[in-house]
Design a protein around this motif. Structure first.
Motif, PDB file in Angstrom:
ATOM      1  N   ALA A  41       0.819  -1.214   0.000  1.00  0.00           N
ATOM      2  CA  ALA A  41       0.000   0.000   0.000  1.00  0.00           C
ATOM      3  C   ALA A  41       0.852   1.263   0.000  1.00  0.00           C
ATOM      4  O   ALA A  41       0.580   2.209  -0.756  1.00  0.00           O
ATOM      5  N   THR A  42       1.880   1.293   0.829  1.00  0.00           N
ATOM      6  CA  THR A  42       2.723   2.485   0.922  1.00  0.00           C
ATOM      7  C   THR A  42       3.404   2.778  -0.401  1.00  0.00           C
ATOM      8  O   THR A  42       3.424   3.917  -0.876  1.00  0.00           O
ATOM      9  N   ASP A  45       0.829   4.106  -2.959  1.00  0.00           N
ATOM     10  CA  ASP A  45       0.434   5.495  -2.710  1.00  0.00           C
ATOM     11  C   ASP A  45       1.555   6.461  -3.065  1.00  0.00           C
ATOM     12  O   ASP A  45       1.311   7.542  -3.630  1.00  0.00           O
ATOM     13  N   GLU A  46       2.781   6.091  -2.732  1.00  0.00           N
ATOM     14  CA  GLU A  46       3.923   6.957  -3.061  1.00  0.00           C
ATOM     15  C   GLU A  46       4.066   7.101  -4.573  1.00  0.00           C
ATOM     16  O   GLU A  46       4.379   8.191  -5.076  1.00  0.00           O
ATOM     17  N   VAL A  48       1.612   6.831  -6.842  1.00  0.00           N
ATOM     18  CA  VAL A  48       0.512   7.678  -7.310  1.00  0.00           C
ATOM     19  C   VAL A  48       0.862   9.146  -7.107  1.00  0.00           C
ATOM     20  O   VAL A  48       0.675   9.979  -7.998  1.00  0.00           O
ATOM     21  N   ASN A  49       1.383   9.479  -5.925  1.00  0.00           N
ATOM     22  CA  ASN A  49       1.735  10.866  -5.613  1.00  0.00           C
ATOM     23  C   ASN A  49       2.876  11.368  -6.500  1.00  0.00           C
ATOM     24  O   ASN A  49       2.848  12.520  -6.972  1.00  0.00           O
ATOM     25  N   TYR A  59      -4.121   5.644 -10.202  1.00  0.00           N
ATOM     26  CA  TYR A  59      -5.010   5.296  -9.094  1.00  0.00           C
ATOM     27  C   TYR A  59      -4.560   3.959  -8.530  1.00  0.00           C
ATOM     28  O   TYR A  59      -4.313   3.013  -9.284  1.00  0.00           O
ATOM     29  N   ALA A  60      -4.421   3.875  -7.208  1.00  0.00           N
ATOM     30  CA  ALA A  60      -3.993   2.641  -6.564  1.00  0.00           C
ATOM     31  C   ALA A  60      -5.207   1.841  -6.102  1.00  0.00           C
ATOM     32  O   ALA A  60      -6.107   2.392  -5.470  1.00  0.00           O
ATOM     33  N   CYS A  61      -5.218   0.562  -6.432  1.00  0.00           N
ATOM     34  CA  CYS A  61      -6.344  -0.303  -6.076  1.00  0.00           C
ATOM     35  C   CYS A  61      -5.825  -1.598  -5.466  1.00  0.00           C
ATOM     36  O   CYS A  61      -5.135  -2.376  -6.140  1.00  0.00           O
ATOM     37  N   GLN A  62      -6.165  -1.822  -4.206  1.00  0.00           N
ATOM     38  CA  GLN A  62      -5.780  -3.070  -3.544  1.00  0.00           C
ATOM     39  C   GLN A  62      -6.687  -4.198  -4.007  1.00  0.00           C
ATOM     40  O   GLN A  62      -7.912  -4.076  -4.015  1.00  0.00           O
TER      41      GLN A  62
END
Length: 247
Positions: A41-42, A45-46, A48-49, A59-62
């Motif tokens: 996840a980290t 997200d990093e 994506v940013n 877009y991040a999708c778990q």
């Protein structure tokens, strides 16, 4: 040449390693990338940013794509967010290396489920949408180990070889449509997975590679770009990016 700007891609295992480089390469071409991850996840997200700072959209999708319902949800979230799916890159993969005598059924199941069954899961969910694209692409990241075998890798080799067979068969079925299906078979690439190989063993591997070096994740990503942008007449193929190790 296909204009990639505005296309939508799903990259499984897209937050780290080869998947990260694929995500970055597509995003730089204006593709909206859905970065699938299971536990990273980290990192997702990093990424994506970082892409947003460069003016790219991701877009991040778990989702655990070894599970059919998770794969369906991944595709549904993509369509809800972007309205389409043009490219699917099946990159998610794990290893559980053991000699066959020590290989447990759990080791077998985990690798087959994550590396191979996930391809069925994602393609079955995404194909109705990819088929609507003018230039649909399904790209399966296999491995040289699926072509040559590997000591202590009966599970991994079987999964990666299975991806190649899946690729050829689906390419035949979709040949009269706008969807191409191809596999990329990386050789030994500078990733965290390869970094776990003992240095003395890695030195022996590099000595056998005609180009005398490991490949880079960016070189695999360039292969994905080629298939997405220039590969309208390429289907059912194995793109071997391995420094000449398998000819």
């Amino acid at each position: 040449m296909v204009q990639l700007d505005g296309k939508v891609a799903i990259v499984t295992g897209g937050a780290k390693g080869i998947g990260k480089s694929i995500t970055e390469a597509l995003a730089k071409q204006g593709v909206k990338v859905v970065i699938n991850y299971n536990s990273s996840a980290t990192a997702a997200d990093e990424l994506v940013n970082a892409l947003a700072e460069q003016g790219s959209e991701a877009y991040a999708c778990q989702a655990d794509v070894s599970k059919l319902e998770d794969a369906k949800r991944l595709v549904e979230e993509t369509v809800q967010r972007y309205g389409r799916v043009d490219f699917l890159v099946n990159n998610a993969g794990i290893t559980r290396d053991r000699s066959f005598k020590k290989l447990s059924r759990e080791d077998w199941n985990q690798v087959i489920d994550v590396n191979l069954s996930s391809v069925y899961n994602t393609v079955s969910a995404a194909l109705p949408y990819i088929a609507e694209s003018d230039n649909g692409r399904i790209i399966n990241i296999s491995s040289i180990i699926g072509q040559t075998g590997g000591f202590g890798q009966t599970n991994y080799s079987a999964a990666k070889a299975g991806m190649i067979g899946f690729t050829k068969s689906l390419a035949l079925e979709l040949a009269r449509t706008n969807v191409t299906v191809n596999a990329i078979c990386p050789g030994f690439i500078e990733t965290d997975m390869v970094a776990e190989i003992p240095q003395n063993v890695l030195d022996q591997i590099v000595a056998k590679i005609p180009k005398k070096r490991l490949g880079s994740a960016e070189e695999i990503a360039n292969g994905v770009l080629y298939l997405c942008r220039d590969g309208a007449y390429v289907t059912g193929q194995q793109l071997n990016i391995n420094g000449g190790l398998y000819m």
